[in-house]
Motif scaffolding. Structure first.
Motif, PDB file in Angstrom:
ATOM      1  N   VAL A   1       0.802  -1.222   0.000  1.00 31.12           N
ATOM      2  CA  VAL A   1       0.000   0.000   0.000  1.00 31.12           C
ATOM      3  C   VAL A   1       0.837   1.275   0.000  1.00 31.12           C
ATOM      4  CG1 VAL A   1      -1.638   1.379   1.337  1.00 31.12           C
ATOM      5  CG2 VAL A   1      -2.043  -1.054   1.005  1.00 31.12           C
ATOM      6  N   GLY A   2       1.712   1.454   0.991  1.00 27.80           N
ATOM      7  CA  GLY A   2       2.473   2.694   1.079  1.00 27.80           C
ATOM      8  C   GLY A   2       3.518   2.811  -0.008  1.00 27.80           C
ATOM      9  N   TYR A   3       4.394   1.815  -0.089  1.00 24.36           N
ATOM     10  CA  TYR A   3       5.488   1.831  -1.066  1.00 24.36           C
ATOM     11  C   TYR A   3       4.949   1.811  -2.495  1.00 24.36           C
ATOM     12  CZ  TYR A   3       9.716   0.303  -3.554  1.00 24.36           C
ATOM     13  OH  TYR A   3      10.772   0.199  -4.421  1.00 24.36           O
ATOM     14  N   GLY A   4       4.035   0.878  -2.769  1.00 18.99           N
ATOM     15  CA  GLY A   4       3.509   0.735  -4.123  1.00 18.99           C
ATOM     16  C   GLY A   4       2.760   1.961  -4.602  1.00 18.99           C
ATOM     17  N   THR A   5       1.982   2.579  -3.713  1.00 21.73           N
ATOM     18  CA  THR A   5       1.223   3.765  -4.104  1.00 21.73           C
ATOM     19  C   THR A   5       2.144   4.948  -4.391  1.00 21.73           C
ATOM     20  OG1 THR A   5      -0.652   3.033  -2.762  1.00 21.73           O
ATOM     21  CG2 THR A   5      -0.603   5.349  -3.402  1.00 21.73           C
ATOM     22  N   ALA A   6       3.149   5.144  -3.531  1.00 22.62           N
ATOM     23  CA  ALA A   6       4.101   6.230  -3.761  1.00 22.62           C
ATOM     24  C   ALA A   6       4.848   6.018  -5.079  1.00 22.62           C
ATOM     25  CB  ALA A   6       5.083   6.324  -2.600  1.00 22.62           C
ATOM     26  N   LYS A   7       5.261   4.778  -5.333  1.00 20.39           N
ATOM     27  CA  LYS A   7       5.972   4.485  -6.577  1.00 20.39           C
ATOM     28  C   LYS A   7       5.044   4.544  -7.788  1.00 20.39           C
ATOM     29  CE  LYS A   7      10.294   3.761  -5.336  1.00 20.39           C
ATOM     30  NZ  LYS A   7      11.407   4.545  -5.900  1.00 20.39           N
ATOM     31  N   SER A   8       3.734   4.309  -7.561  1.00 17.72           N
ATOM     32  CA  SER A   8       2.766   4.504  -8.646  1.00 17.72           C
ATOM     33  C   SER A   8       2.738   5.969  -9.060  1.00 17.72           C
ATOM     34  CB  SER A   8       1.361   4.084  -8.189  1.00 17.72           C
ATOM     35  OG  SER A   8       1.276   2.701  -7.988  1.00 17.72           O
ATOM     36  N   GLY A   9       2.887   6.843  -8.067  1.00 22.06           N
ATOM     37  CA  GLY A   9       2.953   8.270  -8.366  1.00 22.06           C
ATOM     38  C   GLY A   9       4.149   8.609  -9.239  1.00 22.06           C
ATOM     39  N   VAL A  10       5.278   7.956  -8.966  1.00 19.76           N
ATOM     40  CA  VAL A  10       6.486   8.181  -9.773  1.00 19.76           C
ATOM     41  C   VAL A  10       6.245   7.708 -11.207  1.00 19.76           C
ATOM     42  CG1 VAL A  10       8.921   7.590 -10.068  1.00 19.76           C
ATOM     43  CG2 VAL A  10       8.002   8.004  -7.770  1.00 19.76           C
ATOM     44  N   ALA A  11       5.626   6.531 -11.345  1.00 19.88           N
ATOM     45  CA  ALA A  11       5.320   6.028 -12.690  1.00 19.88           C
ATOM     46  C   ALA A  11       4.348   6.958 -13.403  1.00 19.88           C
ATOM     47  CB  ALA A  11       4.731   4.620 -12.593  1.00 19.88           C
ATOM     48  N   GLY A  12       3.325   7.415 -12.669  1.00 17.51           N
ATOM     49  CA  GLY A  12       2.323   8.288 -13.263  1.00 17.51           C
ATOM     50  C   GLY A  12       2.848   9.663 -13.625  1.00 17.51           C
ATOM     51  N   LEU A  13       3.916  10.065 -12.985  1.00 18.13           N
ATOM     52  CA  LEU A  13       4.542  11.357 -13.257  1.00 18.13           C
ATOM     53  C   LEU A  13       5.245  11.383 -14.611  1.00 18.13           C
ATOM     54  CD1 LEU A  13       5.692  14.153 -12.204  1.00 18.13           C
ATOM     55  CD2 LEU A  13       7.542  12.815 -11.149  1.00 18.13           C
ATOM     56  N   THR A  14       5.662  10.227 -15.093  1.00 15.30           N
ATOM     57  CA  THR A  14       6.582  10.138 -16.229  1.00 15.30           C
ATOM     58  C   THR A  14       6.069  10.828 -17.490  1.00 15.30           C
ATOM     59  OG1 THR A  14       7.296   8.012 -15.324  1.00 15.30           O
ATOM     60  CG2 THR A  14       8.039   8.562 -17.545  1.00 15.30           C
ATOM     61  N   LEU A  15       4.912  10.435 -17.969  1.00 17.39           N
ATOM     62  CA  LEU A  15       4.411  10.993 -19.230  1.00 17.39           C
ATOM     63  C   LEU A  15       3.984  12.457 -19.100  1.00 17.39           C
ATOM     64  CD1 LEU A  15       3.773  10.636 -22.202  1.00 17.39           C
ATOM     65  CD2 LEU A  15       1.567   9.612 -21.550  1.00 17.39           C
ATOM     66  N   PRO A  16       3.235  12.833 -18.045  1.00 16.47           N
ATOM     67  CA  PRO A  16       2.885  14.257 -17.931  1.00 16.47           C
ATOM     68  C   PRO A  16       4.102  15.178 -17.842  1.00 16.47           C
ATOM     69  CG  PRO A  16       1.528  12.953 -16.452  1.00 16.47           C
ATOM     70  CD  PRO A  16       2.574  12.036 -16.997  1.00 16.47           C
ATOM     71  N   LEU A  17       5.120  14.743 -17.095  1.00 19.70           N
ATOM     72  CA  LEU A  17       6.308  15.578 -16.972  1.00 19.70           C
ATOM     73  C   LEU A  17       7.073  15.623 -18.287  1.00 19.70           C
ATOM     74  CD1 LEU A  17       7.954  17.353 -15.070  1.00 19.70           C
ATOM     75  CD2 LEU A  17       9.233  15.307 -14.358  1.00 19.70           C
ATOM     76  N   ALA A  18       7.105  14.494 -19.006  1.00 21.83           N
ATOM     77  CA  ALA A  18       7.760  14.470 -20.321  1.00 21.83           C
ATOM     78  C   ALA A  18       7.080  15.441 -21.282  1.00 21.83           C
ATOM     79  CB  ALA A  18       7.741  13.055 -20.891  1.00 21.83           C
ATOM     80  N   LYS A  19       5.745  15.496 -21.221  1.00 20.94           N
ATOM     81  CA  LYS A  19       5.009  16.413 -22.101  1.00 20.94           C
ATOM     82  C   LYS A  19       5.232  17.864 -21.691  1.00 20.94           C
ATOM     83  CE  LYS A  19       1.343  13.256 -23.574  1.00 20.94           C
ATOM     84  NZ  LYS A  19      -0.114  12.974 -23.561  1.00 20.94           N
ATOM     85  N   GLU A  20       5.273  18.119 -20.389  1.00 14.41           N
ATOM     86  CA  GLU A  20       5.489  19.483 -19.922  1.00 14.41           C
ATOM     87  C   GLU A  20       6.858  20.012 -20.313  1.00 14.41           C
ATOM     88  OE1 GLU A  20       3.958  21.027 -16.042  1.00 14.41           O
ATOM     89  OE2 GLU A  20       6.082  21.076 -15.498  1.00 14.41           O
ATOM     90  N   LEU A  21       7.856  19.117 -20.264  1.00 12.79           N
ATOM     91  CA  LEU A  21       9.228  19.548 -20.537  1.00 12.79           C
ATOM     92  C   LEU A  21       9.644  19.381 -21.998  1.00 12.79           C
ATOM     93  CD1 LEU A  21      11.003  18.156 -17.337  1.00 12.79           C
ATOM     94  CD2 LEU A  21      10.340  20.522 -17.815  1.00 12.79           C
TER      95      LEU A  21
ATOM     96  N   PRO B   1       8.708  20.870 -24.787  1.00 13.98           N
ATOM     97  CA  PRO B   1       9.051  22.090 -25.528  1.00 13.98           C
ATOM     98  C   PRO B   1      10.437  22.636 -25.194  1.00 13.98           C
ATOM     99  CG  PRO B   1       6.824  22.228 -24.623  1.00 13.98           C
ATOM    100  CD  PRO B   1       7.474  21.038 -24.004  1.00 13.98           C
ATOM    101  N   HIS B   2      10.988  22.188 -24.078  1.00 14.19           N
ATOM    102  CA  HIS B   2      12.316  22.647 -23.658  1.00 14.19           C
ATOM    103  C   HIS B   2      13.414  21.633 -23.985  1.00 14.19           C
ATOM    104  CE1 HIS B   2      10.331  25.916 -21.509  1.00 14.19           C
ATOM    105  NE2 HIS B   2       9.484  25.008 -21.061  1.00 14.19           N
ATOM    106  N   GLY B   3      13.048  20.565 -24.697  1.00 12.74           N
ATOM    107  CA  GLY B   3      14.047  19.591 -25.112  1.00 12.74           C
ATOM    108  C   GLY B   3      14.546  18.690 -23.994  1.00 12.74           C
ATOM    109  N   ILE B   4      13.714  18.443 -22.988  1.00 12.71           N
ATOM    110  CA  ILE B   4      14.109  17.590 -21.860  1.00 12.71           C
ATOM    111  C   ILE B   4      13.268  16.320 -21.883  1.00 12.71           C
ATOM    112  CG2 ILE B   4      14.262  17.402 -19.340  1.00 12.71           C
ATOM    113  CD1 ILE B   4      14.492  20.505 -19.345  1.00 12.71           C
ATOM    114  N   ARG B   5      13.923  15.186 -21.865  1.00 14.40           N
ATOM    115  CA  ARG B   5      13.230  13.897 -21.848  1.00 14.40           C
ATOM    116  C   ARG B   5      13.031  13.421 -20.404  1.00 14.40           C
ATOM    117  NH1 ARG B   5      16.189   9.661 -23.899  1.00 14.40           N
ATOM    118  NH2 ARG B   5      18.155  10.804 -24.044  1.00 14.40           N
ATOM    119  N   VAL B   6      11.997  12.606 -20.207  1.00 17.17           N
ATOM    120  CA  VAL B   6      11.723  12.008 -18.896  1.00 17.17           C
ATOM    121  C   VAL B   6      11.401  10.532 -19.094  1.00 17.17           C
ATOM    122  CG1 VAL B   6      10.310  12.081 -16.810  1.00 17.17           C
ATOM    123  CG2 VAL B   6      10.772  14.206 -18.067  1.00 17.17           C
TER     124      VAL B   6
END
Length: 261
Positions: A166-186, A188-193
């Protein structure tokens, strides 16, 4: 993008897979900054590889904004003239400290303080470093014809993808879920995620695991730190790898392990 001649911030770089990433960056003729709480281990790795190759700015708590900002400024000043090319976020906790107890008849259910601890270290700490490094990367001159300015590699877990712990998996799910949105946000600045989801690896994080970790289906063993580091090199070198999570687990699935135990 290449590693040679460039600088990378590695969190959790004093031990486990992070230490192997630091060693690999140096072996590839790059430079590494070690962000880690453990001052003794951080100094040891820096001395082993040479401070001009692997710099330890002192103990860094990756959940503390002021500490991360200060360590980054100190490190960039130390490596003045060396382009900052990205970060590999390897730090994380698998078990909470004994002082944070669970609830229920045996105390094994996840308590709020335990959950808060996992989210703070594994998710917020990851984003803090990624954001502070990204703030520097967007100011870079492009490294190549793709106008690439840097890369962020995070570490999630197969626990996040397989829906366990529950704790570890959910927090790490957040890291996985961050990947594509952050890649899209960055983008235009030429930064990959990118993010890597390791299965069981031969690192100290597994030491307290009850009964140890079973081997993967194939190869019939747990992962070796250099295999994680090798994947980081491949990601850095391949500009088309962006916005995705890569499983690195030898076909290991947490649900199979749970069903058989």
């Amino acid at each position: 993008m290449k590693i040679e001649g460039n600088l990378f911030v590695v969190t959790g770089g004093a031990g486990g897979i992070g230490k192997e990433v630091v060693r690999t960056i140096v072996a590839q003729k790059g430079h590494a900054v070690i962000f880690d709480l453990n001052a003794a281990f951080g100094k040891t790795v820096s001395e082993e590889l040479g401070e001009k190759n692997a710099f330890f700015p002192g103990s860094v708590d990756c959940t503390d904004e002021a500490q991360v900002e200060n360590a980054l400024e100190v490190s960039l000043k130390y490596f003045e003239g060396v382009p900052l090319a990205g970060t590999i976020v390897c730090h994380g906790v698998l078990f909470p400290p004994p002082s944070l107890t669970g609830y229920g008849p045996t105390g094994m259910l996840t308590g709020y303080k335990q959950f808060e601890f996992y989210v703070k270290v594994n998710l917020l700490g990851c984003y803090l470093v990624a954001q502070k490094v990204a703030e520097k990367l967007i100011k870079n001159d492009p490294f190549n014809e793709d106008n690439e300015r840097g890369i962020i590699i995070t570490t999630t877990s197969i626990s996040a993808l397989d829906g366990t712990m529950v704790g570890y998996g959910t927090a790490k799910s957040g890291v996985a879920g961050l990947t594509l949105p952050l890649a899209k946000e960055l983008a235009p600045h030429g930064i990959r995620v990118m993010s890597i989801a390791p299965g069981p690896f031969d690192t100290p994080i597994l030491d307290p695991f009850p009964g140890g970790s079973p081997p993967c289906p194939f190869p019939k063993r747990i992962g070796k730190p250099h295999e994680f580091a090798d994947l980081c090199v491949s990601i850095i070198n391949n500009a088309m790898l962006n916005g995705s999570v890569i499983r690195l687990d030898g076909a290991f699935r947490f649900n199979d392990y749970v069903d058989n135990n």
